[in-house]
Design an enzyme around this catalytic site. Structure first.
Site, PDB file in Angstrom:
ATOM      1  N   ASN A 144       0.861  -1.185   0.000  1.00  0.00           N
ATOM      2  CA  ASN A 144       0.000   0.000   0.000  1.00  0.00           C
ATOM      3  C   ASN A 144       0.898   1.235   0.000  1.00  0.00           C
ATOM      4  OD1 ASN A 144      -1.801   2.052   0.479  1.00  0.00           O
ATOM      5  ND2 ASN A 144      -2.275   1.439   2.585  1.00  0.00           N
ATOM      6  N   TRP A 145       0.969   1.892  -1.139  1.00  0.00           N
ATOM      7  CA  TRP A 145       1.882   3.042  -1.264  1.00  0.00           C
ATOM      8  C   TRP A 145       1.286   4.352  -0.757  1.00  0.00           C
ATOM      9  CZ3 TRP A 145       4.455   2.250  -6.780  1.00  0.00           C
ATOM     10  CH2 TRP A 145       5.331   1.166  -6.690  1.00  0.00           C
TER      11      TRP A 145
ATOM     12  N   HIS B  43      -9.632   1.329   4.512  1.00  0.00           N
ATOM     13  CA  HIS B  43      -8.378   1.519   5.250  1.00  0.00           C
ATOM     14  C   HIS B  43      -8.628   2.515   6.389  1.00  0.00           C
ATOM     15  CE1 HIS B  43      -4.324   2.742   6.259  1.00  0.00           C
ATOM     16  NE2 HIS B  43      -3.904   1.628   5.682  1.00  0.00           N
TER      17      HIS B  43
ATOM     18  N   GLY C  70       2.328   2.366  10.713  1.00  0.00           N
ATOM     19  CA  GLY C  70       3.364   3.385  10.619  1.00  0.00           C
ATOM     20  C   GLY C  70       4.056   3.716  11.933  1.00  0.00           C
TER      21      GLY C  70
ATOM     22  N   SER D  40       3.145  -1.969  10.384  1.00  0.00           N
ATOM     23  CA  SER D  40       4.573  -2.077  10.703  1.00  0.00           C
ATOM     24  C   SER D  40       5.183  -3.430  10.331  1.00  0.00           C
ATOM     25  CB  SER D  40       4.816  -1.761  12.182  1.00  0.00           C
ATOM     26  OG  SER D  40       4.463  -0.398  12.436  1.00  0.00           O
TER      27      SER D  40
ATOM     28  N   GLY E 207       2.798  -1.124   4.208  1.00  0.00           N
ATOM     29  CA  GLY E 207       2.892   0.278   3.802  1.00  0.00           C
ATOM     30  C   GLY E 207       4.343   0.679   3.596  1.00  0.00           C
ATOM     31  N   GLY E 208       4.903   1.384   4.588  1.00  0.00           N
ATOM     32  CA  GLY E 208       6.237   1.978   4.480  1.00  0.00           C
ATOM     33  C   GLY E 208       7.307   1.074   3.878  1.00  0.00           C
TER      34      GLY E 208
HETATM   35  P1  PGA Z   1       2.722   0.411   7.536  1.00  0.00           P
HETATM   36  O1  PGA Z   1       1.287   0.664   6.890  1.00  0.00           O
HETATM   37  O2  PGA Z   1       3.248  -0.895   6.983  1.00  0.00           O
HETATM   38  O3  PGA Z   1       3.563   1.581   7.083  1.00  0.00           O
HETATM   39  O4  PGA Z   1       2.546   0.346   9.001  1.00  0.00           O
HETATM   40  C1  PGA Z   1       0.390  -0.388   6.669  1.00  0.00           C
HETATM   41  C2  PGA Z   1      -0.899   0.136   6.062  1.00  0.00           C
HETATM   42  O5  PGA Z   1      -1.304   1.261   6.379  1.00  0.00           O
HETATM   43  O6  PGA Z   1      -1.546  -0.560   5.267  1.00  0.00           O
END
Ligand code: PGA
Length: 253
Positions: A10-11, A99, A176, A215, A236-237
């Site tokens: 997920n960018w 989301h 995050g 995370s 995400g990140g």
């Molecule tokens: P993250 O985000 O891996 O940066 O914690 C995950 C997401 O929001 O889908």
């Protein structure tokens, strides 16, 4: 019942079209040199402007593209809206729905999420429905009740079982933050999601894929994957960096 693993990136609102295509070029180069195991589905959800170009570029390495949101309905005088049909035609195969950032910043309610899931399926997209509790809800011991309510809204909206459904369990406090729950704890919630779906739909509860998100990185993904009710991850990140993403796609197991 064996379920295919699913790794989804997920960018969010990161990467220009140029940066997205550069990421894809590097992924293709590396995948051609050393492919990842064929037992898993890999999905990238870029920003909307990059979606069609990325979909074209990534078919060569069997990576599917997903959107991060959709508007329900098909077409209409709805300035700024993008329907599932338009996304599907542009090359999307998946779509994230509900989301926590959409719930929080864009006011999406459980009913809106359920409506979007229904129209995603009608448009031929596989919805990845995101659910998860906030830190305050967790402290109150309300995690399972929140998940039950969020999943229940979707189940209540769909008239017939949908075997390809994907649910991503993403605790809001873990997104995050660098703080993920213990994998066994995430598995308990994943199992609760599966129980709810099985109660409503029977066999489709067994084909349902449940992802963990929040995370996730190349260092901790293996521990989540090892859990019996977790079938993959929404990242995400750590997905923004092509090398980290490849390390996750290549993870054994
Ligand atoms: P993250 O985000 O891996 O940066 O914690 C995950 C997401 O929001 O889908």
């Amino acid at each position: 019942m064996t379920r295919r693993r699913l790794l989804a990136a997920n960018w969010k609102m990161y990467k220009t079209v140029g940066e997205s295509l550069a990421w894809a070029r590097e992924l293709c180069r590396q995948a051609e040199a050393e492919p990842w195991p064929a037992d898993r589905d890999v999905v990238v959800c870029p920003t909307l402007p990059a979606l069609a170009g990325l979909a074209q570029r990534l078919t060569a390495v069997h990576v599917a593209v997903g959107a991060q949101n959709l508007d329900p309905g098909r077409e209409g005088a709805l300035t700024g809206a993008v329907s599932g049909y338009l996304l599907r035609e542009a090359g999307a195969r998946y779509v994230l729905v509900g989301h926590s950032e959409r719930r929080r910043h864009f006011g999406e309610t459980d009913l809106m999420v359920a409506d979007k899931v229904e129209s995603a399926i009608a448009a031929g997209l596989i919805p990845i429905v995101c659910v998860g509790e906030t830190a305050a809800e967790r402290e109150r011991g309300d995690t399972e009740a929140v998940i039950h309510r969020q999943v229940g809204a979707v189940l209540g909206q769909l008239a017939t079982p949908y075997a390809a459904l994907v649910v991503a369990y993403e605790p809001v406090w873990a997104i995050g933050s660098g703080q993920a729950p213990h994998p066994a704890e995430a598995n308990e919630v994943a199992a609760a999601v599966r129980r709810d779906v099985t109660e409503a739909w029977g066999d489709a509860g067994r084909t349902l894929r449940v992802l963990y998100g929040g995370s996730v990185n190349a260092g901790n993904l293996g521990a989540f994957w090892a859990e019996p009710d977790i079938d993959g991850a929404l990242v995400g990140g750590a997905s923004l960096d092509v090398r980290q993403f490849l390390a996750m796609a290549r993870l054994p197991g």
